[in-house]
Design an enzyme around this catalytic site. Structure first.
Site, short mmCIF file in Angstrom:
data_model
loop_
_atom_site.label_atom_id
_atom_site.label_comp_id
_atom_site.label_asym_id
_atom_site.label_seq_id
_atom_site.Cartn_x
_atom_site.Cartn_y
_atom_site.Cartn_z
N HIS A 185 31.14 41.23 38.27
CA HIS A 185 30.24 42.54 39.38
C HIS A 185 30.56 43.84 38.21
O HIS A 185 31.20 44.51 39.16
CB HIS A 185 31.03 43.30 40.23
CG HIS A 185 29.88 43.41 41.38
ND1 HIS A 185 30.30 44.79 41.97
CD2 HIS A 185 29.35 42.87 42.44
CE1 HIS A 185 29.13 44.67 42.57
NE2 HIS A 185 28.65 43.33 43.39
N GLU A 344 24.55 39.91 38.57
CA GLU A 344 26.14 38.83 39.16
C GLU A 344 25.55 37.22 38.17
O GLU A 344 24.82 36.48 39.06
CB GLU A 344 25.99 38.76 40.78
CG GLU A 344 26.41 40.03 41.16
CD GLU A 344 26.75 40.95 42.28
OE1 GLU A 344 27.03 39.45 43.01
OE2 GLU A 344 26.03 41.28 43.29
#
Length: 384
Positions: A185, A344
């Site tokens: 992330h 992601e």
């Protein structure tokens, strides 16, 4: 184009076995609580909190060093700052969202802790994001190996923590079936927040050559079960050719594309590669900035790719001392709205609540299963 590599892999072993402790002495962090590794033309710093990358230094085409990821200057800030926008960590044990904070495995239902979209009836929230209020990127990991060019973290996640079944230990041992979907992330700004022409990252160009479909979501970004085609030249077309993130921001139809009253992207694109394929042969995504000349190619074995255009950032988080412009009146030293991009690598989001997608073998693991493995490689380049 000159290039350099940063590779990463996450392994979660589902073999029921006794965990062994690591007694090897590991060098400690620097004065800011960070561990720095380096390679040719690249340097990265990490903190144990969330196993997070906190700095990533590259020279741009002018030879100026840029720190191209968000974070904090000191490792202690990660646990102090309660905004916690998941800067650079490893979300888990299940990345992205879980509808109604519940799922079933082999006929048994599990209720886990919610932490997103609170309502008067549900003050803690109505769904679970990135593993819950005490997700893996909210915890301090253990550094078990550290050299000048690599670092390895481990984490113990006990059975029942936040409602998840099965104990997960370091690399990781499971004693009963549990959902696992990890990711990375990182919040990227390839200009190091120093672009004197714009404070945003909407000038960044994205290409998702296999991203012809996306997961349909409702107003709070929970998957509906539908898979949508990304129309050529449409708002979500990053597959037919590279396109700037901000190319469609003047189109009123982009409102709601990332949830209710949201303009931009918080979108799970499916990675539909022709089979057979080698995961490290061709990138699934390329992000570049013509201002800095820095680009990143992302290679992964995962079948989905979430893109977030940082619409939720509001200037309340400060830039690091290694980023941004100084003494410029109209450029506050903060992470502004749309000033970063999150990418992601992961599997299909909330697939544990959509068995019709057939993703159980990718997301549910028990003692009899093989290891959960996520592989990703980030290849950085300079134009010219």
């Amino acid at each position: 184009m000159r290039s350099t590599l940063l590779s990463s892999a996450l392994w979660v072993s589902s073999i029921a076995a006794q965990a062994t402790s690591n007694t090897t002495s590991v060098p400690g962090p620097d004065a800011d609580g960070k561990y720095t590794i380096s390679g040719t033309n690249i340097r990265a710093s990490f903190v144990p909190y969330g196993a997070s990358i906190s700095n990533l230094f590259l020279n741009d085409t002018s030879g100026i060093e840029r720190d191209i990821v968000t974070g904090w200057d000191n490792a202690s800030y990660y646990s102090i700052d309660k905004q916690h926008p998941h800067f650079g960590g490893v979300p888990g044990r299940y990345a992205n969202r879980i509808k109604n904070s519940t799922f079933s495995i082999d006929g048994t239902s599990y209720n886990i802790l919610p932490n997103e979209h609170p309502t008067p009836e549900h003050p803690d929230g109505v769904d679970t994001l990135h593993g819950g209020p005490d997700g893996w990127d909210w915890r301090n990991w253990t550094v078990v190996a550290y050299t000048e060019n690599s670092i390895t973290f481990s984490l113990v996640d006990e059975a029942g923590n936040q409602g998840f079944p099965g104990e997960v230990i370091s690399y990781v041992t499971l004693e009963q079936k549990t959902p696992i979907m990890l990711s990375s992330h990182v919040y990227w700004n390839l200009d190091g927040f120093a672009n004197n022409e714009t404070a945003t990252a909407l000038n960044h160009t994205l290409h998702l050559p296999y991203g012809g479909q996306r997961v349909d979501t409702d107003s709070i970004l929970i998957p509906t079960g539908n898979i949508l085609a990304n129309e050529k030249d449409g708002l979500n077309d990053f597959w037919s050719k590279p396109k700037q993130i901000g190319a469609n921001f003047t189109n009123p139809d982009l409102l709601g594309n990332c949830g209710g009253n949201c303009t931009g992207y918080d979108t799970c694109y499916l990675t539909n590669r022709p089979t057979p394929y080698a995961w490290d042969a061709l990138p699934v995504a390329t992000l570049s900035s013509s201002w800095s000349g820095i680009s990143v190619n992302i290679y992964t074995d995962q079948d989905a790719f979430q893109v977030y255009s940082c619409g939720g950032q509001n200037g309340s988080v400060a830039l690091k001392s290694t980023q941004g412009l100084f003494n410029v009146t109209d450029r506050p030293r903060v992470v502004e709205q749309y000033s970063c991009i999150v990418m992601e690598v992961e599997d299909w989001i909330d697939a544990i609540n959509h068995p019709e997608w057939g993703r159980d073998s990718k997301q549910i693991f028990g003692p009899e299963d093989g290891p959960y493995v996520l592989k990703a490689r980030y290849e950085f380049g300079l134009d010219g």
